[in-house]
Motif scaffolding. Sequence first.
Motif: not given
Length: 90
Positions: A73-79
């Motif tokens: 799961e990659v947090p939205r903030e990373v994108y």
Amino acid sequence: MAKAKSVPVRMCIACREMIPKKEMLRVVKNAEGKIFLDFSGKAPGRGAYICNKPECVKKLGKQRLLNKAFSAEVPREVYERLEEEFFGNG
């Protein structure tokens, strides 16, 4: 006869095109689980490659492609941070 030096190519996780590695951006997930743009191309960890086309960087966030690439799961903030780093408005 001298053998031609092969150019390393990688597949863009957005457009699926095979592109020379040095023309691409590398996104890394390191041992601590931190995800970041690797401008050196040498950071340790699992790498995913994205070509430097703006539409591919946008597709990365829209389709949450890093989740698939890193099986996590990659947090939205990373994108958002990746887009800021790429587009230079951060």
